[in-house]
Every structure is written in structure tokens, then in C-alpha cells.
Design a protein around this motif. Structure first.
Motif, short mmCIF file in Angstrom:
data_model
loop_
_atom_site.label_atom_id
_atom_site.label_comp_id
_atom_site.label_asym_id
_atom_site.label_seq_id
_atom_site.Cartn_x
_atom_site.Cartn_y
_atom_site.Cartn_z
N ARG A 1 14.74 -0.55 12.79
CA ARG A 1 15.31 -1.27 11.65
C ARG A 1 14.71 -2.65 11.48
NH1 ARG A 1 21.85 -0.01 12.03
NH2 ARG A 1 21.69 2.26 11.77
N LEU A 2 14.10 -3.16 12.54
CA LEU A 2 13.48 -4.47 12.44
C LEU A 2 12.26 -4.45 11.53
CD1 LEU A 2 13.68 -5.61 16.18
CD2 LEU A 2 15.21 -6.21 14.30
N LEU A 3 11.66 -3.25 11.34
CA LEU A 3 10.49 -3.15 10.49
C LEU A 3 10.85 -2.96 9.02
CD1 LEU A 3 8.25 -0.82 12.68
CD2 LEU A 3 8.24 -3.30 12.56
N ALA A 4 12.13 -2.75 8.72
CA ALA A 4 12.54 -2.53 7.33
C ALA A 4 12.20 -3.72 6.43
CB ALA A 4 14.03 -2.19 7.26
N PRO A 5 12.48 -4.97 6.84
CA PRO A 5 12.08 -6.09 5.97
C PRO A 5 10.59 -6.16 5.70
CG PRO A 5 13.67 -6.82 7.61
CD PRO A 5 13.25 -5.45 8.00
N ARG B 1 8.56 -3.57 5.68
CA ARG B 1 8.24 -2.48 4.78
C ARG B 1 8.62 -2.82 3.33
NH1 ARG B 1 11.19 0.78 7.04
NH2 ARG B 1 9.73 1.42 8.66
N GLN B 2 9.79 -3.43 3.15
CA GLN B 2 10.21 -3.81 1.81
C GLN B 2 9.33 -4.91 1.23
OE1 GLN B 2 14.37 -4.72 1.85
NE2 GLN B 2 14.99 -2.67 2.50
N THR B 3 8.88 -5.82 2.09
CA THR B 3 7.97 -6.87 1.62
C THR B 3 6.66 -6.27 1.14
OG1 THR B 3 8.96 -8.44 3.18
CG2 THR B 3 6.81 -9.00 2.25
N GLY B 4 6.15 -5.30 1.89
CA GLY B 4 4.93 -4.62 1.46
C GLY B 4 5.12 -3.88 0.15
N GLN B 5 6.27 -3.21 -0.02
CA GLN B 5 6.54 -2.52 -1.28
C GLN B 5 6.66 -3.49 -2.44
OE1 GLN B 5 10.06 -0.24 -0.43
NE2 GLN B 5 9.00 1.23 0.89
N LEU B 6 7.23 -4.67 -2.18
CA LEU B 6 7.34 -5.68 -3.23
C LEU B 6 5.97 -6.16 -3.68
CD1 LEU B 6 9.15 -7.56 -4.93
CD2 LEU B 6 9.12 -9.17 -3.01
N PHE B 7 5.08 -6.42 -2.72
CA PHE B 7 3.72 -6.84 -3.07
C PHE B 7 2.97 -5.70 -3.77
CE2 PHE B 7 4.47 -10.29 -0.08
CZ PHE B 7 3.80 -11.34 -0.68
#
Length: 278
Positions: A25-29, A31-37
């Protein structure tokens, strides 16, 4: 009598490859940052693709402008007044009352005006954009568009992001003028300043790149507000309740990004552009 069906043995669990760790779960932020970019890059590419949704852009531009013009003008007056009063009090203690106008106007143009515009666009227009896209997502309208070969990013996201950017740039000029007039009024009326000294200090300290950096900040902040609102709207969780949570998250995330980006842009500007007379 029929024989009972054979009982199948439980399937063995998939063996984990050596050295491979389960997703944390620590990698979720991250992953979401990458999806945002990735969404920001997709929007930047889709801007130059045809056909451009002119009607959707005009409708979204009018909507964003209609919900932000009056609040921005009303909020900019107390912002300009507070900055003028605080700077005037400080300059009076230092014996530099003649520089009150220049310092307060520069603070409004460079810092307060772009932030006011971006916060209002994120809070009023960005939340509406996120709710609209989120409701379309849970009704599976976006999935139907993809099945028909229509890109939701090009059809829905690009016009909304361009609308927030355009309104932010235009609204930044209005907020700068209203904030400057508010600071002028409170400095001259309440602090017994002179109109000539106020205008002379502004012309002595201000320069044209100060206005350019304010407009550039407004453009970037409008892009960030539109991208974050669209990203959270395209990725809701848990039905209607998830849409409401996505709206709240989009506003909070946008505020955090705006202050961080503003700090970086201000530091770069102060290093690149020398002060007037320096």
C-alpha cells in the motif's frame, strides 16, 4: 442412483517468483502520481489532435468563468487590503513609507492574485468538473464512449482543462487590478498615505516581468487544477459515495500542489530575473 460428482482438489496457489514482493500500500501514492502525470501528458498530446471540441470548450469556459468571476473579485479586495495594511505598518516601523505602494502591489501581482484565482477555480469549477466526470464514470458512460471508439480524454478532459487555463489567465488580470485598487484605497484612506508616493514607489520597484510571471503562474495553476479534477473524476471508488470523496480529494490535492509549485516558481523567478535597479 447416480454417483455423487467427484470432489476436485483445491488448486494450488500461484507460486511467487523468487525476489518478487507482493504489492504494498505504500506504493499506491507513487502509482497514482504516475497516473496523474500520464493523464497530463495524454491531455497535452490530445490538444493538437483533431477534431477539437469547440462547443464543449465554449460551454466549459462560460461555466468556469460564471462561477469564479464574482467570488474572485470579492476575495481580492480584502486580500489587497490586508497586504497593504500589513506592508504599510511594517514600512512605517522601518521609516520607508514611500515604498508601501510598490511592495504591496508586487505582493498582489506576483503571489496573491495567481493563488486566489487558482484556489477559486479548484474549489468552485474543479469540484464541479470532478463530480461531472465521476458521475459519468459510475454510469459507465465513459466505458461506452471507449467502446464506440471515442476518447474520453480528447472529448471531455481536454476542453475542461483548456477552459480552466484560459479563465485563470484572464481572471488573473481582473484580480490583480481589483487587489491593487483595494490596497491603494486602504493605504491612502486608512493609513494617510499620499497617492503620488504610492504610484511613484510602484513605478520605481515594479517591472514588466512581474506581470509575466503572474500570468505564467495563473496558466500553470489552471492546468494543475483541471488535471487533478479530471484525474479524480475519472477514477472514483465505491459508487456515488466515491464520487463525493473524489471531489474532496481533488480540492485538497490541488491546494497542496499549488503551494508547492508556487514556491518553486517564485524561487526560480527570483534567481533568473534581477530586481529593478539591482
Amino acid at each position: 442412483m447416480t454417483a455423487p460428482p467427484p470432489v476436485r482438489p483445491p488448486e494450488p496457489a500461484a507460486e511467487q517468483a523468487p525476489g518478487q514482493r507482493p504489492p504494498s500500500r505504500l506504493l499506491a501514492p507513487l502509482r497514482q502520481t504516475g497516473q496523474l502525470f500520464a493523464l497530463a501528458l495524454a491531455v497535452a498530446r490530445a490538444v493538437f489532435r483533431r477534431p477539437f471540441q469547440v462547443r464543449e470548450f465554449i460551454e466549459q469556459f462560460w461555466f468556469v468563468a460564471s462561477v469564479t468571476i464574482l467570488p474572485a473579485a470579492l476575495v481580492s479586495i480584502p486580500f489587497g487590503a490586508v497586504i497593504a495594511l500589513q506592508v504599510g505598518s511594517l514600512t512605517e516601523q522601518l521609516g520607508a513609507q514611500s515604498f508601501t505602494g510598490g511592495a504591496s502591489v508586487l505582493a498582489v501581482i506576483q503571489q496573491a492574485s495567481p493563488l486566489i484565482v487558482a484556489l477559486l477555480i479548484a474549489g468552485a469549477a474543479g469540484s464541479a468538473i470532478c463530480a461531472d466526470l465521476g458521475s459519468r464514470k459510475i454510469r459507465e458512460e465513459l466505458d461506452a464512449m471507449e467502446v464506440m471508439g471515442v476518447s474520453p480524454v480528447q472529448r471531455l478532459v481536454v476542453p475542461r482543462v483548456l477552459a480552466t487555463m484560459s479563465v485563470a489567465v484572464l481572471l488573473n488580470g481582473l484580480v490583480s487590478v481589483v487587489g491593487t485598487l483595494g490596497g491603494y484605497f486602504f493605504n491612502v484612506i486608512m493609513q494617510d498615505g499620499t497617492p503620488g508616493a504610492y504610484l511613484a514607489s510602484f513605478s520605481a520597484l515594479a517591472q514588466l516581468p512581474d506581470l509575466y510571471v503572474g500570468e505564467l503562474k495563473a496558466l500553470i495553476f489552471g492546468f494543475i487544477a483541471g488535471i487533478v479534477a479530471a484525474y479524480r473524476g475519472l477514477n472514483p471508488r465505491g459508487g456515488p459515495k466515491g464520487v463525493g470523496d473524489a471531489v474532496n480529494q481533488s480540492v485538497v490535492i490541488t491546494f497542496m500542489l499549488l503551494f508547492a509549485v508556487n514556491m518553486v516558481l517564485t524561487a526560480i523567478y527570483l534567481q533568473i530575473v534581477p530586481p529593478k535597479g539591482g
